[in-house]
Design a protein around this motif. Structure first.
Motif, mmCIF file in Angstrom:
data_model
loop_
_atom_site.group_PDB
_atom_site.id
_atom_site.type_symbol
_atom_site.label_atom_id
_atom_site.label_comp_id
_atom_site.label_asym_id
_atom_site.label_seq_id
_atom_site.Cartn_x
_atom_site.Cartn_y
_atom_site.Cartn_z
ATOM 1 N N ARG A 1 31.920 -117.434 -30.503
ATOM 2 C CA ARG A 1 31.794 -117.681 -29.064
ATOM 3 C C ARG A 1 31.690 -116.367 -28.291
ATOM 4 N N GLY A 2 32.511 -115.405 -28.668
ATOM 5 C CA GLY A 2 32.453 -114.103 -28.015
ATOM 6 C C GLY A 2 31.127 -113.411 -28.236
ATOM 7 N N HIS A 3 30.617 -113.522 -29.445
ATOM 8 C CA HIS A 3 29.321 -112.930 -29.772
ATOM 9 C C HIS A 3 28.216 -113.552 -28.924
ATOM 10 N N HIS A 4 28.241 -114.865 -28.774
ATOM 11 C CA HIS A 4 27.232 -115.551 -27.977
ATOM 12 C C HIS A 4 27.240 -115.061 -26.535
ATOM 13 N N ARG A 5 28.411 -114.942 -25.946
ATOM 14 C CA ARG A 5 28.505 -114.453 -24.567
ATOM 15 C C ARG A 5 27.963 -113.033 -24.453
ATOM 16 N N ALA A 6 28.322 -112.186 -25.422
ATOM 17 C CA ALA A 6 27.869 -110.790 -25.393
ATOM 18 C C ALA A 6 26.356 -110.697 -25.523
ATOM 19 N N GLU B 1 14.602 -119.082 -18.502
ATOM 20 C CA GLU B 1 15.685 -118.131 -18.239
ATOM 21 C C GLU B 1 15.180 -116.898 -17.476
ATOM 22 N N LYS C 1 24.066 -112.980 -24.735
ATOM 23 C CA LYS C 1 23.419 -113.462 -23.504
ATOM 24 C C LYS C 1 23.424 -112.378 -22.432
ATOM 25 N N ARG C 2 24.544 -111.701 -22.297
ATOM 26 C CA ARG C 2 24.646 -110.659 -21.274
ATOM 27 C C ARG C 2 23.732 -109.486 -21.611
ATOM 28 N N TYR D 1 31.676 -107.717 -32.483
ATOM 29 C CA TYR D 1 31.773 -109.052 -33.070
ATOM 30 C C TYR D 1 31.196 -109.080 -34.485
ATOM 31 N N LEU E 1 19.298 -117.101 -29.321
ATOM 32 C CA LEU E 1 19.546 -117.712 -28.015
ATOM 33 C C LEU E 1 18.616 -118.903 -27.782
#
Length: 288
Positions: free
Chosen positions: A209-214, A141, A216-217, A190, A12
């Protein structure tokens, strides 16, 4: 696509760094989906960048082998290795790996400590850059979380190949113990998709992209759960860095080969909330 929280913090932070500097990431892959199509996608890139961390050496051969393949197959493109800590079990293993990197005419390696810097300059490339770990990029962050007061200590101790004699500390947990089943499932789906894509030689931009969102959350939710703890006692480098990002007081034990102490000897000056506990049982001899 690591399962380790520390490596996800690095990931990240690196993406934060690239975004802040206006770098476009045209393609991305890892050891799971590094098939022929993934390598072909590098042909149109201006610079090839390898992820940072503590896996430069022979403890984690899959990651080192991937870097060796990249420098071997793309001698015409600049290659940058993000901040790494070096460790090889033997001199022979180091020299064998170095033989791949020495042949590349435009290789830059960023290093996290002076020991790694000396090895990189002596054996791998003359383009070596001392640079802090990318996880520090996440400082902003967690600004709001740093206002919370902690009330109970957190014992975060390695239980893997880099563990030292501190693993038996009562109440000690490791990263996998701090992630919920839902956290692991959110990221793991992912990882599994990337493995399948790699087997059938497919490109995976939607998976990335899905992995990145997951990630971060999951990291955000983990930070919210852990901020109630203070102080942090840990033998993980990113246990210390994560704790500092959250404004916690940290006592750091060394890992098996001295990575933690080397890092904070390089970058820890002036940080009064980090305390090193150099347990002699956690300072194993190392060859390189």
């Amino acid at each position: 696509m690591h399962a380790n929280v520390g490596d996800l913090l690095i990931y990240l932070g690196a993406l934060n760094f690239f975004q802040a500097n206006g770098n476009e990431i045209a393609t991305s892959f890892c050891i799971f989906d590094a098939g022929p199509r993934a390598f072909d996608s590098l042909a149109d890139c201006d610079v090839i960048v390898c992820h940072g961390g503590g896996n430069f050496g022979d403890i984690y051969p899959a990651h080192q082998n991937l870097r060796e393949q990249i420098v071997g197959r793309f001698p015409d493109k600049p290659v940058v290795v993000m901040p790494q800590s070096f460790h090889f079990k033997t001199e022979d293993a180091m020299r064998q790996s170095a033989s791949h990197f020495q042949r590349h005419p435009n290789l830059t390696i960023a290093v996290r400590d002076t020991h790694s810097e000396s090895l990189a300059k002596a054996h791998f490339t003359d383009k070596v850059m001392p640079l802090p770990d990318m996880a520090h990029r996440l400082y902003d962050e967690f600004e709001l979380l740093r206002t919370f007061r902690g009330s109970a200590p957190l014992y975060l101790m390695r239980r893997d190949v880099e563990a030292s004699g501190t693993t038996g500390i009562a109440g000690g947990r490791d990263w996998k113990d701090l992630l919920t089943f839902a956290d692991k499932a959110a990221i793991g789906r992912y990882r599994l998709a990337a493995m399948v894509a790699g087997r059938v030689n497919l490109s995976t931009p939607a998976i990335q992209r899905g992995h990145h969102r997951a990630v971060k959350r999951v990291i955000g939710e983990l930070a919210s759960r852990l901020v109630i703890n203070d102080p942090w006692i840990t033998s993980r480098l990113h246990g210390a860095i994560f704790g500092l990002l959250l404004g916690r007081t940290v006592t750091l034990h060394d890992n098996s080969y001295g990575k933690n102490s080397r890092y904070f000897a390089q970058w820890g000056k002036g940080i009064d909330t980090i305390h090193m506990n150099l347990d002699p049982t956690g300072a194993a001899d190392h060859a390189a």
